[in-house]
Design a protein around this motif. Structure first.
Motif, PDB file in Angstrom:
ATOM      1  N   GLU B  83       0.786  -1.127   0.116  1.00  0.00           N
ATOM      2  CA  GLU B  83       0.166  -0.046  -0.100  1.00  0.00           C
ATOM      3  C   GLU B  83       0.807   1.205   0.118  1.00  0.00           C
ATOM      4  N   GLN B  84       0.326   2.545  -0.421  1.00  0.00           N
ATOM      5  CA  GLN B  84       1.198   3.608  -0.547  1.00  0.00           C
ATOM      6  C   GLN B  84       1.837   3.949   0.899  1.00  0.00           C
ATOM      7  N   GLY B  85       1.058   3.767   2.144  1.00  0.00           N
ATOM      8  CA  GLY B  85       1.375   3.927   3.314  1.00  0.00           C
ATOM      9  C   GLY B  85       2.635   3.221   3.720  1.00  0.00           C
ATOM     10  N   ASP B  86       3.034   2.009   2.935  1.00  0.00           N
ATOM     11  CA  ASP B  86       4.037   1.368   3.135  1.00  0.00           C
ATOM     12  C   ASP B  86       5.366   2.120   2.837  1.00  0.00           C
ATOM     13  N   SER B  87       5.447   3.024   1.799  1.00  0.00           N
ATOM     14  CA  SER B  87       6.628   3.713   1.596  1.00  0.00           C
ATOM     15  C   SER B  87       7.262   4.365   2.914  1.00  0.00           C
ATOM     16  N   ALA B  88       8.544   4.000   2.877  1.00  0.00           N
ATOM     17  CA  ALA B  88       9.416   4.290   4.049  1.00  0.00           C
ATOM     18  C   ALA B  88      10.655   3.848   3.860  1.00  0.00           C
ATOM     19  N   MET B  89      11.549   4.003   4.779  1.00  0.00           N
ATOM     20  CA  MET B  89      12.933   3.295   4.618  1.00  0.00           C
ATOM     21  C   MET B  89      12.908   2.323   5.642  1.00  0.00           C
TER      22      MET B  89
END
Lengths: 114, 115
Positions: B83-89
């Motif tokens: 999901e887009q909310g998974d975007s992270a380091m």
């Protein structure tokens, strides 16, 4: 439950002045305490840690930290700031039980002004 | 280089796809951690292993996330149906484990972008 608080999102200090980055913690029993630094586009680097004994701990790059059990604090300090100290600083804590994990604060951005 | 390594360094994926990240810890370290970090925030604990045993998993971690460390050496972190909310380091760290104030050594991270 373990927790760490870094009350300042950002700290500005003039070059050559002393700096302090604040950290308070909550843990059952005695803590192990850590400071890490993160430079832009770099991984976290270990600076120093408190285990037991002397309340003043010395670490890398001239940094030191003072453990205060009564105030549950572990503030990071340096006597004379350098512009190159500008970075993101994280305080971390873990309990002394075997399976305790390290918990990080949200970080404090340090700006050293030339 | 005997530090912690992570692969890939960057991953761009479309929403709904599965991704897998790999972490190779320092060889003598028996403890391995996964964290997620978003811009301007501290590392958020996801899970950790003592050798091959997964000792704890964050309650914030949904069932779409799974991690393994099959032989007590490298570890993988899989995210299903991104999901887009998974975007992270996504950060990996290793340390000696057990009783003792062992500091963690971090890898460079895998930056995930979900479009």
């Amino acid at each position: 439950a373990q927790s760490v608080a870094q009350p300042e999102d950002q700290v500005n200090v003039a070059e050559g002045n002393p700096l302090t980055v604040k950290c308070t913690y909550s843990v059952s029993g005695n803590p192990y305490l850590f400071w890490y630094v993160q430079y832009p586009n770099r991984g976290l680097q270990f600076l120093l840690k408190y285990i037991t004994g002397d309340n003043l701990v010395k670490g890398s790059y001239g940094f030191e930290a003072e453990f205060n059990k009564s105030q549950t604090s572990f503030h990071l300090k340096k006597p004379s700031a350098l512009v190159s100290d500008s970075a993101l600083y994280f305080c971390a804590v873990r309990g002394q039980n075997r399976d305790d994990k390290i918990i990080f604060g949200k970080g404090t951005r340090l700006h050293i002004l030339p | 280089d005997t530090g912690v390594s992570q692969n890939p360094r960057h991953k761009i994926t479309k929403r709904g796809q599965n991704v897998t990240f790999r972490c190779d810890p320092i060889s003598e370290h028996n403890r391995l951690y996964w964290y997620r970090q978003t811009l301007g925030q501290g590392p958020e604990f996801l899970t950790y292993f003592q050798n091959e045993a997964q000792l704890e998993k964050s309650r914030l971690l949904s069932d779409r996330f799974s991690a393994e460390r099959p032989k007590g050496s490298f570890s993988t972190l899989e995210i299903q149906r991104t999901e887009q909310g998974d975007s992270a380091m996504y950060l990996c760290a290793s340390s000696l484990g057990g009783i003792g104030a062992y500091e963690q050594y971090f890898g460079p991270g895998t930056r995930l972008t979900v479009t």
